[in-house]
Design a protein around this motif. Structure first.
Motif, PDB file in Angstrom:
ATOM      1  N   GLU A 128       0.825  -1.209   0.000  1.00 38.26           N
ATOM      2  CA  GLU A 128       0.000   0.000   0.000  1.00 38.26           C
ATOM      3  C   GLU A 128       0.860   1.261   0.000  1.00 38.26           C
ATOM      4  OE1 GLU A 128      -3.225   0.146  -0.343  1.00 38.26           O
ATOM      5  OE2 GLU A 128      -3.367  -2.051  -0.449  1.00 38.26           O
ATOM      6  N   LEU A 129       1.949   1.229   0.728  1.00 40.92           N
ATOM      7  CA  LEU A 129       2.852   2.377   0.736  1.00 40.92           C
ATOM      8  C   LEU A 129       3.517   2.560  -0.618  1.00 40.92           C
ATOM      9  CD1 LEU A 129       4.248   4.636   2.346  1.00 40.92           C
ATOM     10  CD2 LEU A 129       5.952   2.955   3.075  1.00 40.92           C
ATOM     11  N   ARG A 130       3.863   1.457  -1.268  1.00 37.94           N
ATOM     12  CA  ARG A 130       4.472   1.554  -2.594  1.00 37.94           C
ATOM     13  C   ARG A 130       3.496   2.140  -3.600  1.00 37.94           C
ATOM     14  NH1 ARG A 130       6.586  -3.953  -2.161  1.00 37.94           N
ATOM     15  NH2 ARG A 130       5.544  -4.474  -4.121  1.00 37.94           N
ATOM     16  N   LYS A 131       2.224   1.802  -3.494  1.00 39.03           N
ATOM     17  CA  LYS A 131       1.230   2.356  -4.413  1.00 39.03           C
ATOM     18  C   LYS A 131       1.073   3.867  -4.235  1.00 39.03           C
ATOM     19  CE  LYS A 131      -1.537  -1.856  -4.960  1.00 39.03           C
ATOM     20  NZ  LYS A 131      -2.844  -2.515  -4.686  1.00 39.03           N
ATOM     21  N   LYS A 132       1.212   4.334  -3.001  1.00 39.32           N
ATOM     22  CA  LYS A 132       1.106   5.777  -2.764  1.00 39.32           C
ATOM     23  C   LYS A 132       2.250   6.544  -3.426  1.00 39.32           C
ATOM     24  CE  LYS A 132      -1.386   5.427   1.639  1.00 39.32           C
ATOM     25  NZ  LYS A 132      -1.327   5.690   3.106  1.00 39.32           N
ATOM     26  N   PHE A 133       3.408   5.925  -3.481  1.00 44.53           N
ATOM     27  CA  PHE A 133       4.558   6.607  -4.072  1.00 44.53           C
ATOM     28  C   PHE A 133       4.552   6.564  -5.598  1.00 44.53           C
ATOM     29  CE2 PHE A 133       6.782   5.799   0.114  1.00 44.53           C
ATOM     30  CZ  PHE A 133       6.831   7.140   0.463  1.00 44.53           C
ATOM     31  N   TYR A 134       3.644   5.816  -6.210  1.00 44.76           N
ATOM     32  CA  TYR A 134       3.540   5.807  -7.666  1.00 44.76           C
ATOM     33  C   TYR A 134       3.140   7.180  -8.198  1.00 44.76           C
ATOM     34  CZ  TYR A 134       3.651   0.668  -7.581  1.00 44.76           C
ATOM     35  OH  TYR A 134       4.008  -0.647  -7.401  1.00 44.76           O
ATOM     36  N   GLU A 135       2.400   7.947  -7.413  1.00 44.64           N
ATOM     37  CA  GLU A 135       1.900   9.249  -7.854  1.00 44.64           C
ATOM     38  C   GLU A 135       2.788  10.400  -7.409  1.00 44.64           C
ATOM     39  OE1 GLU A 135      -0.621   9.418  -9.888  1.00 44.64           O
ATOM     40  OE2 GLU A 135      -0.849   7.232  -9.779  1.00 44.64           O
ATOM     41  N   ILE A 136       3.960  10.101  -6.871  1.00 45.12           N
ATOM     42  CA  ILE A 136       4.901  11.142  -6.453  1.00 45.12           C
ATOM     43  C   ILE A 136       6.127  11.054  -7.355  1.00 45.12           C
ATOM     44  CG2 ILE A 136       6.340  12.026  -4.566  1.00 45.12           C
ATOM     45  CD1 ILE A 136       4.344  10.857  -2.606  1.00 45.12           C
ATOM     46  N   PRO A 137       6.518  12.143  -7.994  1.00 45.47           N
ATOM     47  CA  PRO A 137       7.661  12.072  -8.919  1.00 45.47           C
ATOM     48  C   PRO A 137       8.983  11.900  -8.180  1.00 45.47           C
ATOM     49  CG  PRO A 137       6.884  14.333  -8.701  1.00 45.47           C
ATOM     50  CD  PRO A 137       5.893  13.476  -7.973  1.00 45.47           C
ATOM     51  N   LEU A 156       4.175   5.139 -14.731  1.00 45.62           N
ATOM     52  CA  LEU A 156       3.856   5.974 -15.890  1.00 45.62           C
ATOM     53  C   LEU A 156       3.800   7.447 -15.513  1.00 45.62           C
ATOM     54  CD1 LEU A 156       1.108   3.812 -17.628  1.00 45.62           C
ATOM     55  CD2 LEU A 156       3.467   4.165 -18.383  1.00 45.62           C
ATOM     56  N   PHE A 157       3.292   7.726 -14.324  1.00 48.21           N
ATOM     57  CA  PHE A 157       3.225   9.118 -13.871  1.00 48.21           C
ATOM     58  C   PHE A 157       4.628   9.715 -13.764  1.00 48.21           C
ATOM     59  CE2 PHE A 157       3.416  12.165 -10.365  1.00 48.21           C
ATOM     60  CZ  PHE A 157       2.496  13.112 -10.802  1.00 48.21           C
ATOM     61  N   GLN A 158       5.574   8.969 -13.211  1.00 48.63           N
ATOM     62  CA  GLN A 158       6.931   9.473 -13.068  1.00 48.63           C
ATOM     63  C   GLN A 158       7.602   9.684 -14.425  1.00 48.63           C
ATOM     64  OE1 GLN A 158       8.820   6.612 -10.509  1.00 48.63           O
ATOM     65  NE2 GLN A 158       7.900   7.439  -8.644  1.00 48.63           N
ATOM     66  N   ARG A 159       7.328   8.800 -15.372  1.00 51.86           N
ATOM     67  CA  ARG A 159       7.907   8.959 -16.703  1.00 51.86           C
ATOM     68  C   ARG A 159       7.326  10.178 -17.411  1.00 51.86           C
ATOM     69  NH1 ARG A 159      10.971   4.742 -18.426  1.00 51.86           N
ATOM     70  NH2 ARG A 159      10.845   2.787 -17.256  1.00 51.86           N
ATOM     71  N   HIS A 160       5.995  10.366 -17.331  1.00 54.13           N
ATOM     72  CA  HIS A 160       5.366  11.524 -17.978  1.00 54.13           C
ATOM     73  C   HIS A 160       5.821  12.829 -17.325  1.00 54.13           C
ATOM     74  CE1 HIS A 160       3.024   9.175 -20.672  1.00 54.13           C
ATOM     75  NE2 HIS A 160       2.256   8.628 -19.743  1.00 54.13           N
TER      76      HIS A 160
END
Length: 266
Positions: A128-137, A156-160
């Motif tokens: 769950e913590l890893r999923k939260k960091f998906y949206e943080i660059p 994908l968010f970090q790449r964009h």
């Protein structure tokens, strides 16, 4: 298989180094679940294992951090996590600004913030913590799978986000455009002043230059008349001394006396 995994990890680390300005020695922020996983699977020493992971066999010199809230949470779990607590005490402490104690997840989220200014690699087993960091660059994630450590690919968010930041760098801002325009206007004004001064100097020197040109042209014409005119030499034939003499082929002497006639009776 091991070589493919190393190449994949190398690409991930290079992405964060080039796009988010990560640099060696890399800093790894560990929570209690990750420390527990290292002890259970006997991945020791931890700093060497993480250094090998981030440098792909080289010596990156990874520094391991944890927080006071993580230590307090491990302590509250009882004697079953006493070894994990002792191992976590050997890590460096990352500063957290909150006064009252928070959960380990909230503490790590606060340290990382919106753009991870300290450039931490976050090591956790909490999905769950890893999923939260998906949206943080700019937040690379490390997790363990049995007795091996893995780097999670960028989302994908970090790449964009990295692509958009790179495109902004290529274009000028309004302030840069205004500064460039002012500089160009100043350069044009200087060029106009230089050309006007040069035209004035040329205007003053024109009569003298005309007289010089006239005198020089008259001297040239007079000199041309007085000079003797030479005829061009025509091309001659080859040097006879360098040519070979012609060979004379003599015919053999024919003596009429020696000529015999053959007469045949028909």
């Amino acid at each position: 298989m091991r070589l493919k995994k190393q190449k994949r990890h190398h690409r991930i680390v290079r992405f964060y180094v080039t796009c988010y300005d990560f640099h060696k020695p890399f800093k790894v922020l560990c929570d209690g679940t990750f420390v527990r996983h290292l002890l259970v699977n006997r991945i020791t020493p931890a700093d060497t294992a993480l250094s090998n992971l981030l440098s792909v066999g080289g010596n990156a010199g990874a520094k391991l951090f944890t927080t006071r809230c993580v230590l307090a949470e491990l302590k509250s779990l009882g004697d079953s996590y006493s070894e994990s607590l002792e191992a976590a005490h050997n890590l460096m402490i990352a500063r957290c600004d909150h006064t009252s104690r928070k959960s380990a997840v909230a503490c790590i989220m606060e340290i990382v913030g919106e753009n991870n200014p300290e450039h931490f690699f976050v090591a956790t087993q909490d999905t769950e913590l890893r999923k939260k960091f998906y949206e943080i660059p700019g937040v690379p994630l490390i997790f363990g799978l049995r007795n091996s450590l893995l780097l999670e690919p960028p989302s994908l968010f970090q790449r964009h986000f990295a692509k958009s930041v790179e495109e902004k760098r290529l274009h000028m801002t309004d302030l840069e455009y205004k500064m460039l325009r002012k500089r160009a206007e100043k350069m044009l004004d200087k060029e106009d002043n230089v050309t006007s001064d040069a035209d004035e100097e040329l205007g003053d020197q024109m009569p003298a230059s005309e007289n010089l040109s006239k005198t020089s042209s008259s001297h040239k014409t007079g000199d041309m008349k007085d000079r003797p005119q030479f005829k061009r030499k025509k091309a001659k034939g080859p040097n006879p001394l360098s040519c070979k003499k012609k060979k004379i082929h003599k015919l053999p002497n024919l003596n009429p006396e020696k000529i015999t006639l053959f007469v045949c009776d028909c």
